[in-house]
Design a protein around this motif. Structure first.
Motif, PDB file in Angstrom:
ATOM      1  N   LEU A 115      -2.632  -2.114 -22.696  1.00  0.00           N
ATOM      2  CA  LEU A 115      -3.934  -2.778 -22.803  1.00  0.00           C
ATOM      3  C   LEU A 115      -4.443  -2.671 -24.237  1.00  0.00           C
ATOM      4  N   ALA A 116      -4.782  -3.789 -24.808  1.00  0.00           N
ATOM      5  CA  ALA A 116      -5.418  -3.796 -26.127  1.00  0.00           C
ATOM      6  C   ALA A 116      -6.844  -3.277 -25.994  1.00  0.00           C
ATOM      7  N   PRO A 117      -7.446  -2.819 -27.091  1.00  0.00           N
ATOM      8  CA  PRO A 117      -8.846  -2.377 -27.019  1.00  0.00           C
ATOM      9  C   PRO A 117      -9.733  -3.449 -26.397  1.00  0.00           C
ATOM     10  N   GLY A 118     -10.505  -3.048 -25.394  1.00  0.00           N
ATOM     11  CA  GLY A 118     -11.396  -3.973 -24.702  1.00  0.00           C
ATOM     12  C   GLY A 118     -10.761  -4.709 -23.540  1.00  0.00           C
ATOM     13  N   ALA A 119      -9.442  -4.669 -23.432  1.00  0.00           N
ATOM     14  CA  ALA A 119      -8.755  -5.378 -22.350  1.00  0.00           C
ATOM     15  C   ALA A 119      -8.851  -4.589 -21.048  1.00  0.00           C
ATOM     16  N   ALA A 120      -8.719  -5.300 -19.951  1.00  0.00           N
ATOM     17  CA  ALA A 120      -8.821  -4.680 -18.629  1.00  0.00           C
ATOM     18  C   ALA A 120      -7.715  -5.198 -17.722  1.00  0.00           C
ATOM     19  N   GLN A 121      -7.404  -4.424 -16.716  1.00  0.00           N
ATOM     20  CA  GLN A 121      -6.404  -4.815 -15.722  1.00  0.00           C
ATOM     21  C   GLN A 121      -6.816  -4.226 -14.380  1.00  0.00           C
ATOM     22  N   THR A 122      -6.674  -5.003 -13.330  1.00  0.00           N
ATOM     23  CA  THR A 122      -6.950  -4.509 -11.984  1.00  0.00           C
ATOM     24  C   THR A 122      -5.671  -3.970 -11.366  1.00  0.00           C
ATOM     25  N   LEU A 123      -5.728  -2.718 -10.941  1.00  0.00           N
ATOM     26  CA  LEU A 123      -4.603  -2.076 -10.269  1.00  0.00           C
ATOM     27  C   LEU A 123      -4.865  -2.036  -8.771  1.00  0.00           C
ATOM     28  N   ASN A 124      -3.807  -2.253  -8.005  1.00  0.00           N
ATOM     29  CA  ASN A 124      -3.909  -2.217  -6.545  1.00  0.00           C
ATOM     30  C   ASN A 124      -3.108  -1.046  -6.015  1.00  0.00           C
ATOM     31  N   LEU A 125      -3.790  -0.181  -5.277  1.00  0.00           N
ATOM     32  CA  LEU A 125      -3.158   0.976  -4.671  1.00  0.00           C
ATOM     33  C   LEU A 125      -3.337   0.886  -3.164  1.00  0.00           C
ATOM     34  N   ARG A 126      -2.570   1.699  -2.439  1.00  0.00           N
ATOM     35  CA  ARG A 126      -2.659   1.635  -0.988  1.00  0.00           C
ATOM     36  C   ARG A 126      -2.573   3.022  -0.380  1.00  0.00           C
ATOM     37  N   VAL A 127      -3.120   3.141   0.810  1.00  0.00           N
ATOM     38  CA  VAL A 127      -3.034   4.359   1.593  1.00  0.00           C
ATOM     39  C   VAL A 127      -2.453   3.986   2.947  1.00  0.00           C
ATOM     40  N   THR A 128      -1.385   4.651   3.362  1.00  0.00           N
ATOM     41  CA  THR A 128      -0.732   4.338   4.630  1.00  0.00           C
ATOM     42  C   THR A 128      -1.239   5.237   5.758  1.00  0.00           C
ATOM     43  N   ARG A 129      -0.843   4.871   6.977  1.00  0.00           N
ATOM     44  CA  ARG A 129      -1.160   5.717   8.127  1.00  0.00           C
ATOM     45  C   ARG A 129      -0.634   7.140   7.902  1.00  0.00           C
ATOM     46  N   LYS A 130       0.582   7.256   7.407  1.00  0.00           N
ATOM     47  CA  LYS A 130       1.160   8.583   7.197  1.00  0.00           C
ATOM     48  C   LYS A 130       0.373   9.375   6.164  1.00  0.00           C
ATOM     49  N   ASP A 131      -0.151   8.680   5.152  1.00  0.00           N
ATOM     50  CA  ASP A 131      -0.936   9.347   4.120  1.00  0.00           C
ATOM     51  C   ASP A 131      -2.182  10.029   4.681  1.00  0.00           C
ATOM     52  N   LEU A 132      -2.698   9.522   5.798  1.00  0.00           N
ATOM     53  CA  LEU A 132      -3.917  10.038   6.406  1.00  0.00           C
ATOM     54  C   LEU A 132      -3.630  10.943   7.602  1.00  0.00           C
ATOM     55  N   SER A 133      -2.345  11.252   7.820  1.00  0.00           N
ATOM     56  CA  SER A 133      -1.925  12.005   9.001  1.00  0.00           C
ATOM     57  C   SER A 133      -1.513  13.419   8.643  1.00  0.00           C
ATOM     58  N   VAL A 134      -1.501  14.255   9.649  1.00  0.00           N
ATOM     59  CA  VAL A 134      -0.899  15.584   9.546  1.00  0.00           C
ATOM     60  C   VAL A 134       0.188  15.669  10.615  1.00  0.00           C
ATOM     61  N   TRP A 135       1.132  16.562  10.403  1.00  0.00           N
ATOM     62  CA  TRP A 135       2.183  16.759  11.400  1.00  0.00           C
ATOM     63  C   TRP A 135       1.684  17.767  12.423  1.00  0.00           C
TER      64      TRP A 135
END
Length: 871
Positions: free
Chosen positions: A810-830
């Protein structure tokens, strides 16, 4: 993997001999209460997932027409040093199956020529860049295929990095299961995109080098861990590797909960093949197999390199001819052998190796063009063994990108970096320049001399060249003077405007080589710099007012003796750069690029900040016990729980510019329930005639020219006939407790490769805008951590990494939108009672924290409010 690199070393590798009966090693200590490896039989058949069904159909057609000896021949190596590769299976040429070539290692092709020595996994992890993880995997696959290698013995995601001193942590991607999972899975996808079978290793909990193997005095160390810790930490990256369709899994040397991994039915049959739905084949690490029949019943599919672990190189094997005997006498069911052979061939078909796949064109045993075809044989025919095929292509570009983007800026007082182009530099430390004896002078990089680009052992590779930091300074035309010593020279003549660059390192590796008193694990200097590096920094810092420390290291390194000295203005952790240690560092030092690496582990203030269970296990009579009493709390999880401030947190990494995180949003994708939807039933698997074949299928062919010490699957006629008679005797093989021949429907947590596919459903999407708010171009990493709701009945770490993304430059002042995700497993415990992944609070407010490190968050999104708050 461990391959002994000389016959003399190999003969020293004496260990307990176990026959193919149900013998057990003496002097095994009881496992602490609560740590169990219950029996799980039979080994699940492969082929029940749709994405492997066609490969299994093709494989079953061959297996249906193979003789007993042909089947047993492809399930084992032909013996150590008995071919061009570190592992060479038997063949079944009558049905078109060649010998398979198995070769190290995770960072490049071991012991060959015209290859790339990529930065190892720990540097890849430090990039936090998924695109580079994949690109490096593709490049590795191209090189392995180009050399005619069928099976790439990588990536490594075990050890996980629980112990900072562990010798092989650098082969993996970092001390977090999700970072390891992305690194491993993307490497697998890249390697296998080129038709090469990848091997994820070492399953599992292989967390130190010392005492990992059965030897003359004691059994292998037992890693004792509870069920929840197994699933949420150590098994997690293997699940993602299986989900990526990995063709092979390598079993570790150690035991788990008292049962050696190579014959641990709970590990191979239950967790790997049934719960995770693994469709490929399970191989032993080299000489890790310690029994014949028990390992077959427990789910091992391929023995490597084929020899017994007591004294290899004498033509003795637990399998090969012994497996033929065990099938004839009824000890190993025909059904199990058929599945072993089918799994191996299915992986071969799955990667398209039945179509125009090249034969090996190199020899791991020699750099000469001509040599013995079977170096381990007493008398071997000779021929052309090396064709010197150049497979490097443009892969140096990928290697440079990884080395550069992994460099992690830890400290930068008063914007000391980047350097001006006309800076006057004084350079200290032997790590700045190549080994004066030669860049490949030490077998398997088993020494620490000069620039450290990788650790030592089977995970190393020969350098085609090494671009050292001094090479980089020369190419830049920099104004420098180099003092090639690790002691402070009296003639450096400090001047007020001088900038001192100090190069220090810390090394480790595999324990068949001891370097400077370190038997793989870092025992000698602990977590301190090698070659009195701390003292060198102190002495230089006493004379120079502008000091920059550059570190090449396998893992965390203590810095307290010098990090706060006023003259130490900047610290760069360049990790392990492989062949590209020079120009990549110059690009960061002189500001061509802003550093964008982040720590893949925590750096403590002292080793006392770790719990006692992280200490290396020393020698004891009987079976050493390594009990993971810390459970889920390793690395930053431990520091957070104990409210301990480390020197630098996991994920830490500075830049020459600054970034803001804003305009975050969270949206629901998949409605959640406490338990995932029920798994689908297994699909059909190949069906075979399970009658014991006639003894004649194992007879030696007439007029066959044997190579002494080479392992064969045939039996002398009398041996085969007697084995067949024994199948009808009243004396039966003493099968282990819990043994069964009835195939199971599979656990609720299974259902596809990697587990129940619903576990990987995206629960929430998170978008965040990253803006460069500084004055220089650069890349930012958004790290996403999950915090479980308060009030639940499960103990959970405060935050846990679940995803990450890296921006473009990214150049100074530039922006970018990042997309992240959370899965069912990410919110689970065993849940250990329900034996399933459970979301403990479906309507609870999970905190989704996003920032640049595990201790530096810019915003929080809530799953309950569906809103995000900055600050």
């Amino acid at each position: 993997m461990s391959t002994i690199h000389s016959f003399s070393s190999l003969i020293l590798l004496l260990s307990f001999s176990l026959s193919t009966s149900a013998a057990v090693v003496d002097r095994r200590d009881p496992v602490p209460a609560g740590y169990v490896a219950p029996p799980y039989y039979p080994s699940p058949h492969g082929g029940w997932t749709v994405d492997w069904s066609e490969s299994y159909r093709k494989a079953s057609l061959l297996v249906s027409n193979m003789t007993l000896a042909e089947k047993t021949n492809i399930t084992s190596g032909s013996g150590i040093f008995m071919g061009r590769c570190v592992g060479n299976t038997g063949s079944a040429l009558r049905v078109g199956i060649p010998q398979l070539c198995l070769q190290d290692g995770p960072l490049g092709i071991r012991n060959t020529d015209h290859n790339t020595a990529f930065p190892p996994g720990i540097t890849v992890g430090a990039t936090f860049d998924k695109s580079l993880m994949l690109a490096r995997g593709v490049a590795l696959g191209e090189e392995f295929r180009g050399k005619g290698i069928n099976v790439h013995l990588g990536p490594s995601v075990g050890p996980l990095g629980r112990r900072a001193r562990a010798g092989r942590n650098w082969e993996g991607f970092g001390a977090d299961p999700v970072l390891q999972a992305f690194g491993g899975a993307l490497t697998i996808e890249g390697v296998q995109s080129q038709g090469v079978i990848a091997t994820i290793k070492h399953l599992v909990a292989n967390e130190q080098e010392q005492y990992r193997m059965t030897n003359l005095f004691q059994p292998e160390i037992s890693s004792n861990l509870d069920d929840r810790t197994m699933h949420e930490l150590y098994l997690w990256p293997f699940a993602e590797g299986v989900r990526s369709g990995v063709g092979s899994v390598m079993i570790a040397y150690n035991a788990v909960n008292g049962s050696a991994c190579s014959q641990n039915s709970y590990l191979m049959n239950n967790l790997l093949k049934d719960e995770l739905g693994f469709q490929g084949f399970v191989m032993s690490d080299w000489l890790a197999q310690i029994t014949g029949v028990p390992s077959a019943l427990a789910g091992l599919d391929m023995s490597m390199p084929g020899d017994i672990n007591q004294v290899p190189l004498f033509g003795n094997s637990y399998w090969m001819y012994e497996l033929s005997r065990s099938v004839l006498n009824g000890s190993v069911p025909v059904d199990r052998l058929n599945d072993m052979a089918t799994r191996i061939l299915a992986a071969w078909f799955q990667l398209g190796q039945d179509q125009n796949y090249p034969a090996p064109n190199f020899d791991t045993n020699t750099q000469d063009a001509n040599g013995p075809l079977y170096p381990g044989a007493l008398f071997s025919p000779s021929g052309v063994v090396n064709e010197f095929v150049d497979v490097q292509g443009n892969h140096a570009e990928v290697a440079r990108a990884v080395a550069r983007d992994g460099i992690t800026l830890l400290k930068n007082t008063n914007a000391t970096l980047p350097l001006s182009k006309n800076a006057t530099l004084k350079v200290f430390g032997t790590d700045a320049e190549k080994n004066p004896d030669g860049i490949n002078a030490c077998a398997d990089q088993g020494c620490n001399k000069g620039t450290l680009g990788m650790g030592w052992g089977s995970g190393s590779a020969r350098y085609p060249y090494l671009d050292s930091p001094i090479d980089g300074l020369k190419a830049r035309g920099a104004n420098y003077k180099f003092f090639n010593t690790d002691s402070f020279p009296s003639n450096s003549n400090p001047a007020p405007g001088d900038v001192a660059l100090i190069f220090i390192n810390a090394d480790s590796g595999e324990n068949y080589i001891t370097v400077d008193g370190n038997p793989g694990d870092r025992t000698n200097a602990g977590l301190n710099a090698w070659h009195s590096g701390d003292k060198l920094v102190q002495n230089v810092a006493a004379k120079y007012s502008n000091v920059i420390v550059i570190i090449h290291t396998v893992g965390p390194i203590l810095m307290e003796s010098w990090i706060d000295l006023p003259s130490v203005k900047a610290v760069l952790n360049a990790h392990l750069p492989g062949q590209e240690a020079g120009e990549t560092l110059m690009q960061v030092l002189f500001g061509d690029v802003s550093p964008s690496g982040h720590l893949p582990y925590t750096i403590p203030v002292s080793e006392d900040q770790y719990p006692g269970s992280f200490d290396l296990i020393g020698f004891k009579l009987g079976q050493p016990q390594d009990t993971f009493t810390e459970g889920l709390y390793i690395d930053y999880r431990h520091f957070n729980k104990q409210n301990i401030k480390p020197r630098f947190a996991f994920g830490h990494g500075l830049s020459y510019t600054t970034f803001s995180f804003s305009n975050a949003s969270i949206s629901s994708v998949t409605p959640l329930t406490s338990l995932p939807p029920a798994r689908a039933a297994k699909g059909p698997t190949p069906q075979y005639n399970t009658t014991i074949p006639p003894a004649s299928e194992a007879y030696w062919p007439a007029n066959f020219n044997r190579i002494w010490r080479y392992l064969y699957s045939w039996l002398d006629k009398n041996d085969a006939d007697n084995a067949a008679k024994a199948a009808n005797s009243s004396t039966k093989y003493p099968y282990p407790a819990g043994y069964s021949t009835e195939q199971k429907p599979g656990p609720a947590a299974g259902g596809a490769q990697g587990g129940n596919p619903a576990l990987f459903d995206v629960a929430y999407n998170i978008a965040v805008t990253v803006t460069n708010t500084g004055n220089m171009s650069g890349k930012a990493v958004a790290q996403l951590y999950v915090q479980f709701p308060t009030g639940i009945t499960y103990d959970t770490p405060i935050v846990q990494l679940r995803d990450f993304e890296k921006t473009d430059t990214l150049a100074p002042g530039a922006a970018q939108t990042l997309n992240l995700r959370v899965t069912r497993k990410d919110l689970s415990v065993w849940d250990v009672v329900q034996q399933n992944w459970v979301i403990p609070a479906v309507n609870g407010d999970y905190g989704i924290w996003i920032g640049e490190a595990s201790d530096s968050f810019s915003l929080r999104c809530g799953t309950s409010t569906k809103s995000c708050v900055v600050g």
